[in-house]
Design an enzyme around this catalytic site. Structure first.
Site, short mmCIF file in Angstrom:
data_model
loop_
_atom_site.label_atom_id
_atom_site.label_comp_id
_atom_site.label_asym_id
_atom_site.label_seq_id
_atom_site.Cartn_x
_atom_site.Cartn_y
_atom_site.Cartn_z
N ASP A 9 28.32 10.33 -65.17
CA ASP A 9 28.46 11.19 -65.87
C ASP A 9 29.51 11.72 -64.88
O ASP A 9 29.89 11.97 -64.41
CB ASP A 9 26.86 12.27 -65.91
CG ASP A 9 25.91 12.47 -64.47
OD1 ASP A 9 26.73 12.81 -63.92
OD2 ASP A 9 25.24 13.36 -64.81
N HIS A 10 29.34 13.41 -65.41
CA HIS A 10 30.08 14.17 -64.56
C HIS A 10 30.38 14.72 -63.38
O HIS A 10 31.11 14.43 -62.88
CB HIS A 10 30.80 15.84 -65.21
CG HIS A 10 28.94 16.13 -65.49
ND1 HIS A 10 27.97 15.68 -66.44
CD2 HIS A 10 28.35 17.28 -65.10
CE1 HIS A 10 26.66 16.89 -66.21
NE2 HIS A 10 27.01 17.64 -65.37
N CYS A 66 25.16 9.03 -60.69
CA CYS A 66 25.17 11.07 -61.72
C CYS A 66 24.83 11.51 -60.15
O CYS A 66 25.33 11.16 -59.64
CB CYS A 66 23.85 10.91 -62.70
SG CYS A 66 21.99 11.03 -62.11
N GLY A 67 24.80 12.84 -60.77
CA GLY A 67 24.91 14.13 -59.46
C GLY A 67 23.80 13.09 -58.02
O GLY A 67 24.46 13.40 -56.90
N THR A 68 22.68 12.76 -58.21
CA THR A 68 21.48 12.77 -57.71
C THR A 68 21.50 11.15 -57.55
O THR A 68 20.54 10.36 -56.86
CB THR A 68 20.35 13.10 -57.86
OG1 THR A 68 19.60 12.76 -59.33
CG2 THR A 68 20.12 14.68 -58.11
N GLY A 69 21.34 10.09 -58.77
CA GLY A 69 21.38 9.38 -58.64
C GLY A 69 20.29 9.05 -59.80
O GLY A 69 19.48 7.67 -60.10
N GLY A 71 18.10 10.91 -62.64
CA GLY A 71 18.17 10.88 -64.02
C GLY A 71 18.39 9.29 -64.68
O GLY A 71 18.19 8.87 -65.68
N HIS A 99 14.74 -8.60 -53.32
CA HIS A 99 13.52 -8.25 -53.32
C HIS A 99 13.20 -7.88 -54.60
O HIS A 99 12.29 -9.55 -55.50
CB HIS A 99 12.48 -8.05 -52.25
CG HIS A 99 12.21 -8.41 -51.48
ND1 HIS A 99 11.23 -7.95 -50.51
CD2 HIS A 99 12.33 -9.55 -50.65
CE1 HIS A 99 10.66 -8.68 -49.69
NE2 HIS A 99 11.78 -9.84 -49.57
N HIS A 134 9.15 -13.53 -55.67
CA HIS A 134 9.29 -12.18 -55.21
C HIS A 134 10.05 -12.28 -57.77
O HIS A 134 9.91 -11.44 -58.06
CB HIS A 134 10.82 -11.77 -54.81
CG HIS A 134 10.80 -11.69 -53.83
ND1 HIS A 134 9.71 -10.37 -53.36
CD2 HIS A 134 10.38 -12.96 -52.41
CE1 HIS A 134 10.10 -10.77 -51.72
NE2 HIS A 134 9.62 -12.06 -51.73
N ARG A 137 7.49 -11.55 -59.36
CA ARG A 137 7.04 -10.41 -59.53
C ARG A 137 8.12 -9.60 -60.65
O ARG A 137 8.00 -8.68 -61.31
CB ARG A 137 7.07 -9.21 -58.56
CG ARG A 137 6.41 -10.14 -57.06
CD ARG A 137 6.15 -10.00 -55.77
NE ARG A 137 4.83 -10.79 -54.98
CZ ARG A 137 4.94 -10.29 -53.87
NH1 ARG A 137 6.27 -10.10 -52.88
NH2 ARG A 137 4.01 -10.89 -53.05
#
Ligand code: RB5
Length: 143
Positions: A9-10, A66-69, A71, A99, A134, A137
């Site tokens: 995103d932006h 994204c800004g924080t990753g 969302g 894993h 793994h 799982r």
């Protein structure tokens, strides 16, 4: 040559450009799914574009920013078959491949230093999935 799709995103567009140039310099084929400027957009739309590309096997690996990753990870992980991992440190970059065999890796454009991000991409790309217990799982994730 491995094909890598990337979207943001932006809040992630500047880091997306840095990542994209880094990968092109290493001769990866990069498929850029946008966004292309800092105009405000909705991150779920870009997670959707990337998930669709990965699930159709049009690329071997996806990268989201994204800004924080956060969302964009939440949205991507709503798709069966997508394993999106937010690589918030180097050890997580190792384990997300070893894993979890993540098929999408995620970064925060406003929360992470670009040199750290590029290092984690290298770590992830140079680590092998361990399979075995793994894989079992991972199969359970999509049931
Ligand atoms: C956009 O302002 C911001 O909310 C988005 O980039 C992301 O950080 C959401 O998780």
């Amino acid at each position: 040559m491995m094909k890598i799709a990337i979207a943001s995103d932006h809040g992630g567009v500047d880091l997306k450009e840095i990542i994209s140039n880094f990968l092109k310099n290493k001769n990866f084929e990069v498929v850029d799914l946008g966004t292309n400027d800092t105009t405000s957009v909705d991150y779920p739309i870009f997670a959707d574009k990337l998930a669709d590309n990965i699930l159709k096997k049009e690329s071997d690996l996806g990268i989201l920013v994204c800004g924080t990753g956060v969302g964009i990870s939440i949205r991507a992980n709503r798709y069966k078959g997508i394993r999106a991992a937010l690589l918030y440190d180097d050890e997580v970059a190792v384990m997300a491949k070893k894993h979890n065999n993540a098929n999408v890796i995620v970064f925060g454009g406003r929360t992470m230093n670009s040199n750290d991000v590029l290092k984690r991409i290298d770590i992830f790309l140079n680590t092998e999935f361990e399979g075995g217990r793994h894989q079992k799982r991972i199969d359970l994730l999509d049931m």
